[in-house]
Design a protein around this motif. Structure first.
Motif, PDB file in Angstrom:
ATOM      1  N   THR A   1     -19.010  -3.861  92.001  1.00  8.16           N
ATOM      2  CA  THR A   1     -19.596  -5.205  92.106  1.00  8.16           C
ATOM      3  C   THR A   1     -19.236  -6.097  90.929  1.00  8.16           C
TER       4      THR A   1
ATOM      5  N   ALA B   1     -26.294  -4.734  88.254  1.00 11.94           N
ATOM      6  CA  ALA B   1     -26.005  -3.590  89.131  1.00 11.94           C
ATOM      7  C   ALA B   1     -26.888  -2.426  88.724  1.00 11.94           C
TER       8      ALA B   1
ATOM      9  N   ALA C   1     -28.501  -9.294  92.166  1.00 11.22           N
ATOM     10  CA  ALA C   1     -27.155  -8.726  92.188  1.00 11.22           C
ATOM     11  C   ALA C   1     -26.111  -9.831  92.111  1.00 11.22           C
TER      12      ALA C   1
ATOM     13  N   PRO D   1     -20.234  -6.026  87.611  1.00 13.67           N
ATOM     14  CA  PRO D   1     -21.470  -6.526  87.013  1.00 13.67           C
ATOM     15  C   PRO D   1     -21.291  -6.978  85.570  1.00 13.67           C
TER      16      PRO D   1
ATOM     17  N   GLY E   1     -25.176 -10.788  88.747  1.00  9.14           N
ATOM     18  CA  GLY E   1     -24.405  -9.864  87.923  1.00  9.14           C
ATOM     19  C   GLY E   1     -25.101  -8.610  87.474  1.00  9.14           C
TER      20      GLY E   1
END
Length: 248
Positions: free
Chosen positions: A166, A96, A91, A168, A94
């Motif tokens: 996040t 997700a 994670a 990603p 990068g």
């Protein structure tokens, strides 16, 4: 073992693919679920993996994100070997994951579910980007609602939104259209296309909905009995010998 040790640099760091899977096997005890799986997921492309139930599609995704160890082969993220890295390290590089079944927290509010994605982010990035609400406006309208009170389609949008929090580079989705009404499937399709075209994401999509993949995918792979039995452009899905692999 520290993340710095587990995520090893590689001479393939110039690899043009965001994600490369090289000859992986996966076992559950004595049962072999994956056999010599190899595929590449390129930046700003949608790669779709199709196949009947039980052929190993979800097992492949669990291997990619680190939820189950592989028995053989390598997994590279942006050229770095992450085969033995834990999920949090992947994670951090990068990737997700939006799992099958969504796995949102039913007792948390929509806002709290989204904020779960803050875990890997530095303090200055711990905010929900407005772009997520532009892709899925219903989430902004329901920020104070509990996740468990949302419909299946709304929960799927929430699960994708949580992954996007996040920020990603690689988005992995496991059957995002499963049990979803057609209007929300179209919304999800538009969002995925936007993420590819405007954000330059590499997207790996596991699906059973043939038309959804035909409309979105750049590259398709078909799995059967733990192996990839066909790889090619999305246009191949109209060929009878390719569709044969997808019939029950």
């Amino acid at each position: 073992m520290s993340e710095a040790i587990e995520v090893q640099s590689s001479p393939e760091a110039t690899n043009p693919f965001a994600l490369s899977i090289k000859g992986i096997d996966l076992h559950y005890g004595a049962a072999q679920a994956l056999r010599n799986i190899s595929l590449d997921v390129e930046t700003q492309k949608i790669t779709c993996v199709l196949g009947r139930n039980g052929v190993g599609k979800s097992s492949m995704l669990r291997a990619i994100v680190g939820q189950h160890p592989v028995s053989k082969g390598r997994i590279l993220l942006d050229g770095a070997d992450v085969t033995k890295a834990p999920p949090y390290a992947r994670a951090g590089r990068g990737i997700a994951y939006v799992p099958q079944g969504r796995e949102i927290f039913p007792q948390l509010t929509v806002r709290e579910n989204l904020e779960v994605g803050f875990a890997r982010l530095p303090r200055k990035q711990k905010f929900i980007e407005e772009e997520i609400f532009e892709l899925f406006p219903i989430l902004k309208d329901m920020l104070s609602r509990r996740g468990g009170d949302l419909s299946g389609g709304q929960q799927q949008q929430l699960a994708i939104g949580r992954a996007l929090v996040t920020r990603p580079a690689i988005l992995v989705l496991d059957e995002p259209t499963e049990g979803i009404q057609p209007s929300i499937i179209k919304d999800i399709g538009r969002a995925i296309t936007y993420l590819k075209q405007e954000k330059g994401m590499a997207i790996l999509l596991v699906e059973q909905y043939l038309d959804f993949c035909r409309e979105l995918a750049d590259v398709v792979h078909i799995m059967d009995r733990g192996e990839i039995v066909h790889s090619g452009p999305a246009e191949d899905l109209d060929k009878p010998h390719v569709r044969h692999h997808l019939t029950v």
